[in-house]
Design a protein around this motif. Structure first.
Motif, PDB file in Angstrom:
ATOM      1  N   PHE A  84       0.816  -1.216   0.000  1.00 27.76           N
ATOM      2  CA  PHE A  84       0.000   0.000   0.000  1.00 27.76           C
ATOM      3  C   PHE A  84       0.850   1.267   0.000  1.00 27.76           C
ATOM      4  CE2 PHE A  84      -3.259   2.981   0.903  1.00 27.76           C
ATOM      5  CZ  PHE A  84      -4.336   2.442   0.236  1.00 27.76           C
ATOM      6  N   ALA A  87       0.689   4.454  -2.516  1.00 28.76           N
ATOM      7  CA  ALA A  87       0.601   5.862  -2.084  1.00 28.76           C
ATOM      8  C   ALA A  87       1.676   6.695  -2.789  1.00 28.76           C
ATOM      9  CB  ALA A  87       0.744   5.963  -0.573  1.00 28.76           C
ATOM     10  N   LEU A  94       1.127   9.845  -5.277  1.00 31.05           N
ATOM     11  CA  LEU A  94       1.782  11.153  -5.079  1.00 31.05           C
ATOM     12  C   LEU A  94       2.452  11.616  -6.372  1.00 31.05           C
ATOM     13  CD1 LEU A  94       3.298  10.664  -1.504  1.00 31.05           C
ATOM     14  CD2 LEU A  94       1.496  12.255  -2.149  1.00 31.05           C
ATOM     15  N   ASP A 100      -8.250  11.934  -5.512  1.00 32.58           N
ATOM     16  CA  ASP A 100      -9.242  11.653  -4.461  1.00 32.58           C
ATOM     17  C   ASP A 100     -10.642  12.036  -4.936  1.00 32.58           C
ATOM     18  OD1 ASP A 100      -7.086  11.148  -2.647  1.00 32.58           O
ATOM     19  OD2 ASP A 100      -6.851  13.308  -2.437  1.00 32.58           O
ATOM     20  N   LEU A 108     -14.534  13.695  -0.305  1.00 36.43           N
ATOM     21  CA  LEU A 108     -13.824  13.179   0.877  1.00 36.43           C
ATOM     22  C   LEU A 108     -13.450  14.271   1.861  1.00 36.43           C
ATOM     23  CD1 LEU A 108     -11.114  10.507   0.111  1.00 36.43           C
ATOM     24  CD2 LEU A 108     -13.418  10.232   0.991  1.00 36.43           C
ATOM     25  N   PHE A 115     -14.862  14.918   5.382  1.00 37.06           N
ATOM     26  CA  PHE A 115     -14.547  14.089   6.551  1.00 37.06           C
ATOM     27  C   PHE A 115     -13.409  14.683   7.386  1.00 37.06           C
ATOM     28  CE2 PHE A 115     -16.352  10.590   3.844  1.00 37.06           C
ATOM     29  CZ  PHE A 115     -17.485  10.408   4.614  1.00 37.06           C
ATOM     30  N   ALA A 116     -12.577  15.516   6.746  1.00 41.06           N
ATOM     31  CA  ALA A 116     -11.459  16.119   7.473  1.00 41.06           C
ATOM     32  C   ALA A 116     -11.949  17.141   8.481  1.00 41.06           C
ATOM     33  CB  ALA A 116     -10.494  16.773   6.497  1.00 41.06           C
ATOM     34  N   LEU A 173     -14.720  17.084  10.376  1.00 40.22           N
ATOM     35  CA  LEU A 173     -15.661  16.646  11.407  1.00 40.22           C
ATOM     36  C   LEU A 173     -15.299  17.289  12.731  1.00 40.22           C
ATOM     37  CD1 LEU A 173     -15.978  12.832  10.720  1.00 40.22           C
ATOM     38  CD2 LEU A 173     -17.400  14.679   9.895  1.00 40.22           C
ATOM     39  N   HIS A 207     -13.016  10.103  19.213  1.00 40.59           N
ATOM     40  CA  HIS A 207     -12.123  10.645  20.237  1.00 40.59           C
ATOM     41  C   HIS A 207     -12.744  11.789  21.027  1.00 40.59           C
ATOM     42  CE1 HIS A 207      -9.160   8.317  18.122  1.00 40.59           C
ATOM     43  NE2 HIS A 207      -9.608   8.855  17.026  1.00 40.59           N
ATOM     44  N   ALA A 229      -7.973  15.421  11.973  1.00 38.52           N
ATOM     45  CA  ALA A 229      -8.475  15.029  10.645  1.00 38.52           C
ATOM     46  C   ALA A 229      -8.045  13.621  10.233  1.00 38.52           C
ATOM     47  CB  ALA A 229      -7.989  16.049   9.613  1.00 38.52           C
ATOM     48  N   SER A 271      -7.324  11.081  12.127  1.00 39.65           N
ATOM     49  CA  SER A 271      -8.091  10.112  12.925  1.00 39.65           C
ATOM     50  C   SER A 271      -9.506   9.969  12.389  1.00 39.65           C
ATOM     51  CB  SER A 271      -8.177  10.571  14.381  1.00 39.65           C
ATOM     52  OG  SER A 271      -7.065  10.151  15.076  1.00 39.65           O
ATOM     53  N   ASN A 272     -10.090  11.075  11.954  1.00 42.56           N
ATOM     54  CA  ASN A 272     -11.435  10.995  11.365  1.00 42.56           C
ATOM     55  C   ASN A 272     -11.422  10.116  10.122  1.00 42.56           C
ATOM     56  OD1 ASN A 272     -12.548  12.728  13.245  1.00 42.56           O
ATOM     57  ND2 ASN A 272     -12.176  14.553  12.024  1.00 42.56           N
ATOM     58  N   TYR A 273     -10.411  10.312   9.273  1.00 43.42           N
ATOM     59  CA  TYR A 273     -10.304   9.502   8.059  1.00 43.42           C
ATOM     60  C   TYR A 273     -10.153   8.018   8.418  1.00 43.42           C
ATOM     61  CZ  TYR A 273      -9.991  13.063   4.371  1.00 43.42           C
ATOM     62  OH  TYR A 273     -10.268  14.049   3.453  1.00 43.42           O
ATOM     63  N   TRP A 308     -11.142   6.545  11.087  1.00 42.83           N
ATOM     64  CA  TRP A 308     -12.429   6.085  11.627  1.00 42.83           C
ATOM     65  C   TRP A 308     -13.393   5.723  10.491  1.00 42.83           C
ATOM     66  CZ3 TRP A 308     -17.015   9.596  12.483  1.00 42.83           C
ATOM     67  CH2 TRP A 308     -18.040   8.958  13.154  1.00 42.83           C
ATOM     68  N   ILE A 354     -10.185   6.533   0.760  1.00 46.83           N
ATOM     69  CA  ILE A 354      -9.878   7.095   2.075  1.00 46.83           C
ATOM     70  C   ILE A 354      -8.532   6.562   2.572  1.00 46.83           C
ATOM     71  CG2 ILE A 354     -10.625   7.213   4.493  1.00 46.83           C
ATOM     72  CD1 ILE A 354     -13.540   6.962   3.367  1.00 46.83           C
ATOM     73  N   LYS A 355      -8.315   5.268   2.360  1.00 46.81           N
ATOM     74  CA  LYS A 355      -7.050   4.669   2.810  1.00 46.81           C
ATOM     75  C   LYS A 355      -5.862   5.322   2.095  1.00 46.81           C
ATOM     76  CE  LYS A 355      -4.959   0.101   3.386  1.00 46.81           C
ATOM     77  NZ  LYS A 355      -5.146  -1.351   3.217  1.00 46.81           N
ATOM     78  N   LEU A 356      -6.034   5.547   0.791  1.00 50.72           N
ATOM     79  CA  LEU A 356      -4.953   6.190   0.037  1.00 50.72           C
ATOM     80  C   LEU A 356      -4.725   7.616   0.546  1.00 50.72           C
ATOM     81  CD1 LEU A 356      -3.071   5.504  -2.358  1.00 50.72           C
ATOM     82  CD2 LEU A 356      -4.669   6.690  -3.847  1.00 50.72           C
ATOM     83  N   ALA A 357      -5.831   8.311   0.829  1.00 49.16           N
ATOM     84  CA  ALA A 357      -5.703   9.686   1.336  1.00 49.16           C
ATOM     85  C   ALA A 357      -4.959   9.701   2.672  1.00 49.16           C
ATOM     86  CB  ALA A 357      -7.086  10.313   1.492  1.00 49.16           C
ATOM     87  N   PHE A 391      -2.633   7.473   3.831  1.00 43.30           N
ATOM     88  CA  PHE A 391      -1.206   7.153   3.689  1.00 43.30           C
ATOM     89  C   PHE A 391      -0.455   8.249   2.934  1.00 43.30           C
ATOM     90  CE2 PHE A 391      -2.656   3.140   5.234  1.00 43.30           C
ATOM     91  CZ  PHE A 391      -1.555   2.589   5.870  1.00 43.30           C
ATOM     92  N   LYS A 392      -1.085   8.788   1.879  1.00 40.64           N
ATOM     93  CA  LYS A 392      -0.338   9.825   1.164  1.00 40.64           C
ATOM     94  C   LYS A 392      -0.396  11.145   1.924  1.00 40.64           C
ATOM     95  CE  LYS A 392      -3.658  10.631  -2.526  1.00 40.64           C
ATOM     96  NZ  LYS A 392      -4.198  11.941  -2.169  1.00 40.64           N
ATOM     97  N   LYS A 411       2.438  11.091   4.386  1.00 42.69           N
ATOM     98  CA  LYS A 411       3.726  11.283   3.702  1.00 42.69           C
ATOM     99  C   LYS A 411       3.908  12.753   3.317  1.00 42.69           C
ATOM    100  CE  LYS A 411       4.194   6.720   1.612  1.00 42.69           C
ATOM    101  NZ  LYS A 411       5.532   6.217   1.284  1.00 42.69           N
ATOM    102  N   PRO A 447       0.418   5.991  10.036  1.00 35.57           N
ATOM    103  CA  PRO A 447      -0.635   4.966  10.042  1.00 35.57           C
ATOM    104  C   PRO A 447      -0.069   3.614   9.613  1.00 35.57           C
ATOM    105  CG  PRO A 447      -0.872   6.428   8.145  1.00 35.57           C
ATOM    106  CD  PRO A 447       0.203   7.005   8.993  1.00 35.57           C
ATOM    107  N   GLU A 495      -1.344  -0.795   8.812  1.00 34.96           N
ATOM    108  CA  GLU A 495      -2.465  -1.706   8.554  1.00 34.96           C
ATOM    109  C   GLU A 495      -2.460  -2.820   9.593  1.00 34.96           C
ATOM    110  OE1 GLU A 495      -0.990  -1.780   4.174  1.00 34.96           O
ATOM    111  OE2 GLU A 495      -3.060  -2.513   4.152  1.00 34.96           O
TER     112      GLU A 495
END
Lengths: 194, 269
Positions: free
Chosen positions: A158, A162, A166, A176, A180, A183-184, A186, A193, B49, B51-53, B55, B128-131, B133-134, B137, B158, B160
């Motif tokens: 993965f 990524a 990039l 993306d 999306l 969601f950042a 929230l 949390h 942010a 952590s929200n992703y 979640w 979301i997973k890609l967002a 990890f990238k 970075k 993060p 897996e």
């Protein structure tokens, strides 16, 4: 049957000892070596780097189908890049439209790895987010690179996916989904949390 | 100002968001000769942010259905304070509606013979997973330098685990107290000015911050806990921003209240 107990020091002194002791005897078992014929040992030429040769299953497997799909996609993007070199923008875009139409089929192979699925998905969003505007030369070449790397590593980790995403972003592509971002934002209390 | 001291809002826009917020943040970062990212912003990114992703990703990974995730999140979005979650859900709801209206042959072409609901869930899950990890970075390279090291902050990214994405907790592992404590406690007059600026505010965030500042001022021998460090939030940026730099943020109003009494500048993208 009682086990024969020997000290470790004595054991180490025995010249031909092995770890296996049969029926109370300390004689080591004779090793058997099965010799493979060259064709059994190396069924494919080591000079070839086709991933189908590396991973088991061959042409008939899901992997084989995925690699075929990737090869077709690479061909289309290659054609687009070649057309771009000749300033044939309409032709180039046509090849990219055909490539985009093939992506949903490639996405069906996402069970190969999350890296595979994520990169194919990213390519799909990269084109969708252009809202019909053609990709430029640099972007087409970036797509070609990503596909070529994915074909070489269909079980892509993965983190590597990524990195590929990039690289696509560096050319101005947006990989993306547009929604999306929400969601950042929230509120703290809406997440786990709060 | 030639130099920027970058706030978490800009970092989030630049590395996690797309569209107008990202363009605005990236072009703002390009305006300055030097952009410093305090490590505290990375910490806020990780516990906020990002952590929200994580979640949301894990909801998709667990439920494997766009419809189920939407329903589960809608249950969380019933109170007004969660309106942003509702906004995010609207887009997913629209995607489902489009799917419902799609002719069967088009649906088959796009989603194969698989369950379209599960395919949509995978599209979002993988995006979301890609967002995540990238984004992590990019966070370290978004600015000229990462400054004001927070030694107790766990910088692991993060990872897996069993199909889920995990961010290691606790995010901070102080030995005796938060590693920023000594620097903060050395300048109680700055802490007092910031507290005076927000004391009496009705915002819950300000009340918590004011309380954390009061503890630092009145009981400097008490160790600064990770919770209080987190509650200080914007005050950390006002405190540590160098005088030759501007705090770059989308939240100008809140930052100005804390930074202005310290003679520091706040700028928007």
């Amino acid at each position: 049957m009682a086990a024969t107990i020997i000290s470790l020091d004595e054991y180490r002194k025995r010249p031909n000892d092995t770890t296996q002791v049969a029926s109370g005897s300390l004689d080591p078992p004779k090793p058997t070596i099965t010799t493979l014929s060259p064709s059994e040992a190396n069924p494919v030429s080591s000079a070839r780097t086709d991933p189908r040769d590396v991973y088991p299953g061959g042409e008939s497997s899901r992997l084989g189908d995925a690699l075929k799909g990737l090869s077709s996609a690479i061909e289309l993007v290659n054609e687009a890049a070649a057309a771009m070199e000749e300033d044939e923008f309409v032709q180039a875009d046509n090849f990219m439209l055909r490539f985009h139409a093939a992506l949903p089929t490639l996405f069906t192979f996402r069970d190969l790895s999350d890296g595979f699925g994520a990169l194919v998905n990213a390519l799909d969003w990269a084109i969708r987010n252009r809202d019909g505007v053609s990709l430029d030369r640099e972007q087409i070449l970036a797509v070609l690179d990503a596909l070529t790397n994915l074909r070489a590593r269909p079980f892509m980790a993965f983190q590597l996916a990524a990195d590929e995403a990039l690289r696509l972003e560096k050319t101005g592509l947006v990989v993306d989904p547009p929604d999306l971002s929400a969601f950042a934002d929230l509120e703290e209390d809406s997440g786990p949390h709060g | 100002m030639d130099n920027a001291f970058v706030d978490t809002t800009i970092l989030v826009d630049a590395v996690l968001k797309s569209g107008a917020p990202r363009s605005s943040a990236v072009s703002a970062l390009g305006r300055y000769r030097r952009t410093d990212l305090p490590m505290y912003a990375l910490k806020e990114l990780k516990i906020g942010a990002l952590s929200n992703y994580v979640w949301i990703h894990n909801k998709f990974a667990s439920l494997r259905s766009q419809a189920k995730v939407t329903a589960a999140l809608q249950a969380e979005a019933r109170t007004p304070r969660h309106y942003k979650l509702a906004t995010a859900l609207q887009a997913m709801h629209d995607a489902q509606e489009n799917l419902r209206r799609m002719p069967p042959e088009e649906r088959r072409r796009r989603f194969g013979d698989g369950n379209p609901d599960a395919v949509l869930a995978d599209i979002y899950r993988l995006s979301i997973k890609l967002a995540i990890f990238k984004g992590w970075k990019k966070a370290y390279s978004a600015c000229s330098a990462v400054v004001n090291t927070v030694a107790c902050f766990d910088q692991n990214g993060p990872r897996e685990e069993n199909g889920l994405v995990v961010l290691d907790t606790p995010v901070c592992r102080p030995i005796d107290e938060c590693s920023l404590a000594a620097a903060l406690k050395a300048k109680p007059e700055l802490l007092r000015k910031m507290r005076d600026a927000i004391v009496g505010s009705e915002k819950r965030e300000d009340q918590r911050r004011s309380k954390a500042l009061k503890t630092l001022i009145k009981r400097p021998r008490d160790p600064l806990s990770p919770t209080d460090c987190r509650r200080l939030g914007d005050a950390i940026f006002a405190f540590f921003c160098p005088l030759d730099a501007a705090i770059l943020t989308t939240n100008v109003v809140d930052h100005k209240r804390l930074a202005t009494p310290l003679g520091k500048t706040v700028e928007a993208p």
